[in-house]
Enzyme design. Structure first.
Site, PDB file in Angstrom:
ATOM      1  N   HIS A 201       0.808  -1.231   0.000  1.00 55.46           N
ATOM      2  CA  HIS A 201       0.000   0.000   0.000  1.00 55.46           C
ATOM      3  C   HIS A 201       0.835   1.273   0.000  1.00 55.46           C
ATOM      4  O   HIS A 201       0.288   2.365  -0.070  1.00 55.46           O
ATOM      5  CB  HIS A 201      -0.946   0.025   1.204  1.00 55.46           C
ATOM      6  CG  HIS A 201      -0.240   0.259   2.504  1.00 55.46           C
ATOM      7  ND1 HIS A 201       0.440  -0.728   3.152  1.00 55.46           N
ATOM      8  CD2 HIS A 201      -0.085   1.382   3.245  1.00 55.46           C
ATOM      9  CE1 HIS A 201       0.982  -0.232   4.256  1.00 55.46           C
ATOM     10  NE2 HIS A 201       0.684   1.047   4.338  1.00 55.46           N
TER      11      HIS A 201
HETATM   12  C1  UD1 Z   1      -1.910   5.408   6.410  1.00 53.33           C
HETATM   13  C2  UD1 Z   1      -0.554   5.812   6.998  1.00 53.33           C
HETATM   14  C3  UD1 Z   1       0.465   4.700   6.735  1.00 53.33           C
HETATM   15  C4  UD1 Z   1      -0.047   3.361   7.204  1.00 53.33           C
HETATM   16  C5  UD1 Z   1      -1.391   3.085   6.552  1.00 53.33           C
HETATM   17  C6  UD1 Z   1      -1.952   1.751   6.988  1.00 53.33           C
HETATM   18  C7  UD1 Z   1       0.000   8.214   6.935  1.00 53.33           C
HETATM   19  C8  UD1 Z   1       0.863   9.210   6.288  1.00 53.33           C
HETATM   20  N1  UD1 Z   1      -0.025   7.002   6.355  1.00 53.33           N
HETATM   21  O1  UD1 Z   1      -1.742   5.358   5.000  1.00 53.33           O
HETATM   22  O2  UD1 Z   1       1.648   5.004   7.448  1.00 53.33           O
HETATM   23  O3  UD1 Z   1       0.872   2.351   6.859  1.00 53.33           O
HETATM   24  O4  UD1 Z   1      -2.279   4.152   6.926  1.00 53.33           O
HETATM   25  O5  UD1 Z   1      -3.142   1.430   6.411  1.00 53.33           O
HETATM   26  O6  UD1 Z   1      -0.616   8.498   7.939  1.00 53.33           O
HETATM   27  N2  UD1 Z   1      -9.233   5.352   2.607  1.00 53.33           N
HETATM   28  C9  UD1 Z   1     -10.375   4.601   2.598  1.00 53.33           C
HETATM   29  N3  UD1 Z   1     -10.927   4.271   3.802  1.00 53.33           N
HETATM   30  C10 UD1 Z   1     -10.394   4.649   4.984  1.00 53.33           C
HETATM   31  C11 UD1 Z   1      -9.225   5.417   4.974  1.00 53.33           C
HETATM   32  C12 UD1 Z   1      -8.644   5.755   3.793  1.00 53.33           C
HETATM   33  O7  UD1 Z   1     -10.888   4.244   1.558  1.00 53.33           O
HETATM   34  O8  UD1 Z   1     -10.942   4.291   6.038  1.00 53.33           O
HETATM   35  C13 UD1 Z   1      -8.604   5.692   1.316  1.00 53.33           C
HETATM   36  C14 UD1 Z   1      -8.885   7.118   0.907  1.00 53.33           C
HETATM   37  O9  UD1 Z   1      -9.054   7.149  -0.454  1.00 53.33           O
HETATM   38  C15 UD1 Z   1      -7.597   7.829   1.282  1.00 53.33           C
HETATM   39  C16 UD1 Z   1      -6.551   6.739   1.058  1.00 53.33           C
HETATM   40  O10 UD1 Z   1      -7.210   5.526   1.421  1.00 53.33           O
HETATM   41  O11 UD1 Z   1      -7.392   8.971   0.527  1.00 53.33           O
HETATM   42  C17 UD1 Z   1      -5.324   6.911   1.877  1.00 53.33           C
HETATM   43  O12 UD1 Z   1      -5.650   7.028   3.274  1.00 53.33           O
HETATM   44  P1  UD1 Z   1      -4.669   7.797   4.290  1.00 53.33           P
HETATM   45  O13 UD1 Z   1      -5.160   7.689   5.674  1.00 53.33           O
HETATM   46  O14 UD1 Z   1      -4.402   9.155   3.753  1.00 53.33           O
HETATM   47  O15 UD1 Z   1      -3.303   7.015   4.145  1.00 53.33           O
HETATM   48  P2  UD1 Z   1      -2.994   5.447   4.037  1.00 53.33           P
HETATM   49  O16 UD1 Z   1      -2.493   5.159   2.665  1.00 53.33           O
HETATM   50  O17 UD1 Z   1      -4.132   4.633   4.550  1.00 53.33           O
END
Ligand code: UD1
Length: 356
Positions: A201
């Site tokens: 991811h």
């Molecule tokens: C975050 C953490 C990363 C961790 C990962 C584990 C940061 C910088 N990154 O990354 O260190 O390894 O979590 O999973 O904090 N989204 C959903 N549902 C959710 C949350 C997010 O669909 O419940 C999607 C959204 O499109 C969002 C994308 O995932 O824009 C990324 O989510 P985000 O929390 O920004 O970062 P992660 O890639 O999940």
């Protein structure tokens, strides 16, 4: 003493669970749990609260997704209000996600004491958002609770004195030991024998279409020899869809898994292929070979002591290291100091020995 824990994203939940449980056993401690809502999908959040037996959050900030600046700022705005209302003695922040650094910044400016659980890890790669979060959080923290031996010299190099650093061990591993007996293999269509567990991811692997295509092609090839169970993070799912890549039949794509399913799948796997920090550590604790699709790791102890091998994005190296594991010559690993299931108890000991 009033302790306030802040969590926001999936990798925080397995870290906070044993720490809350350890403080719950001590006298004179009031605990408050704040969930920022960085992760909000039930399969990235609610299921972990249930399975890890974490109490319901006292405060939910519901910040959701956004750019890094928007997400960090939203947490700060809402969390500042929480701190002013709740007035904790100590705030515990976990790991390296955006919620971690946002909460630390708020506390530092309000003069509230911060303890960082999993301090001092460094990949020395500032292109990783998590590395920036680690650097800033550690600079702002009053107490640095470290999970592996190299963290203290890393922090000393950045000017943080040893009297603020405590090597307590790894709380992720507390959770593995605490819940291993409840681990449950999920039913997976098409799985009836040996397999590898795959998770990817990191933006550096999945956001660039060419890199992602190369990785997916190598996984398709490997799956002709060994089935791959591949639970997909929403970010990766949307990137694979955008690429229009249809994985080979041996690649068994799954929705994100709960914690108990993920641990069971790791325990039963021939190997793990991942870019996750948590899986590098869990596979070392479980003695399962791990091939990490990253150029560097902030968890080098998993390579020097554990079962982890860094393969970067060189897919020929992935193929050759995979062949070694299949031939039974993968890394066996040994135990890591203080990855013994007692890190949370040490955290409670350290904090309760300090003035509130
Ligand atoms: C975050 C953490 C990363 C961790 C990962 C584990 C940061 C910088 N990154 O990354 O260190 O390894 O979590 O999973 O904090 N989204 C959903 N549902 C959710 C949350 C997010 O669909 O419940 C999607 C959204 O499109 C969002 C994308 O995932 O824009 C990324 O989510 P985000 O929390 O920004 O970062 P992660 O890639 O999940």
């Amino acid at each position: 003493m009033h302790i306030l824990h802040v969590v926001g994203a999936r990798p925080n939940f397995m870290k906070v669970a044993p720490v809350i449980a350890a403080f719950a056993e001590r006298d004179g401690v009031q605990q408050t749990l704040v969930h920022t809502g960085q992760h909000y999908d039930p399969n990235l959040s609610d299921i972990f609260f249930e399975q890890l037996e974490i109490p319901r959050p006292d405060v939910s900030l519901e910040v959701g997704s956004g750019s890094h600046a928007v997400q960090t700022a939203e947490v700060m705005i809402k969390f500042e209000q929480t701190i002013l209302e709740r007035k904790p003695d100590w705030v515990l922040v976990y790991g390296d996600v955006n919620s971690t650094v946002a909460a630390a910044l708020v506390c530092a400016k309000l003069g509230v004491k911060i303890a960082h659980v999993e301090a001092g890890l460094r990949s020395y790669d500032r292109r990783m958002p998590e590395e920036l979060n680690r650097l800033v959080t550690d600079q702002l923290s009053d107490l640095l609770l470290t999970s592996s031996p190299e963290a203290e010299p890393n922090l000393n190099k950045e000017g943080i004195p040893s009297n603020r650093i405590h090597f307590v061990g790894n709380v992720m591993i507390d959770t593995v030991f605490r819940l291993m007996h409840k681990a449950q293999m999920p039913d997976i269509d098409g799985l009836n024998g040996d397999y590898a567990l795959v998770t990817l991811h990191r933006p550096s692997n999945v956001d660039d279409p060419e890199t992602l295509k190369r990785i997916l092609t190598a996984l398709d090839e490997i799956s002709e020899q060994l089935k791959l169970v591949f639970p997909i993070h929403p970010r990766t799912r949307s990137r694979i869809d955008a690429l229009g890549h249809k994985p080979a039949t041996g690649v068994l794509l799954q929705n994100p898994l709960g914690y108990l399913e993920c641990v069971a799948l790791q325990k039963g796997a021939k190997l793990v292929i991942t870019d996750s920090g948590g899986l590098q550590e869990e596979s070392t604790a479980l003695g399962i070979p791990c091939l990490t699709v990253r150029e560097n790791t902030e968890r080098p102890v998993t390579c020097t002591e554990g079962t982890n091998t860094l393969i970067g994005t060189d897919m020929d190296l992935l193929r050759s290291e995979f062949a070694k594991v299949i031939a039974g010559t993968g890394k066996a690993g040994k135990s890591v100091p203080k990855w013994d299931g007692k890190a949370s108890e040490r955290i409670a000991d350290v904090i309760l020995s300090l003035p509130s």
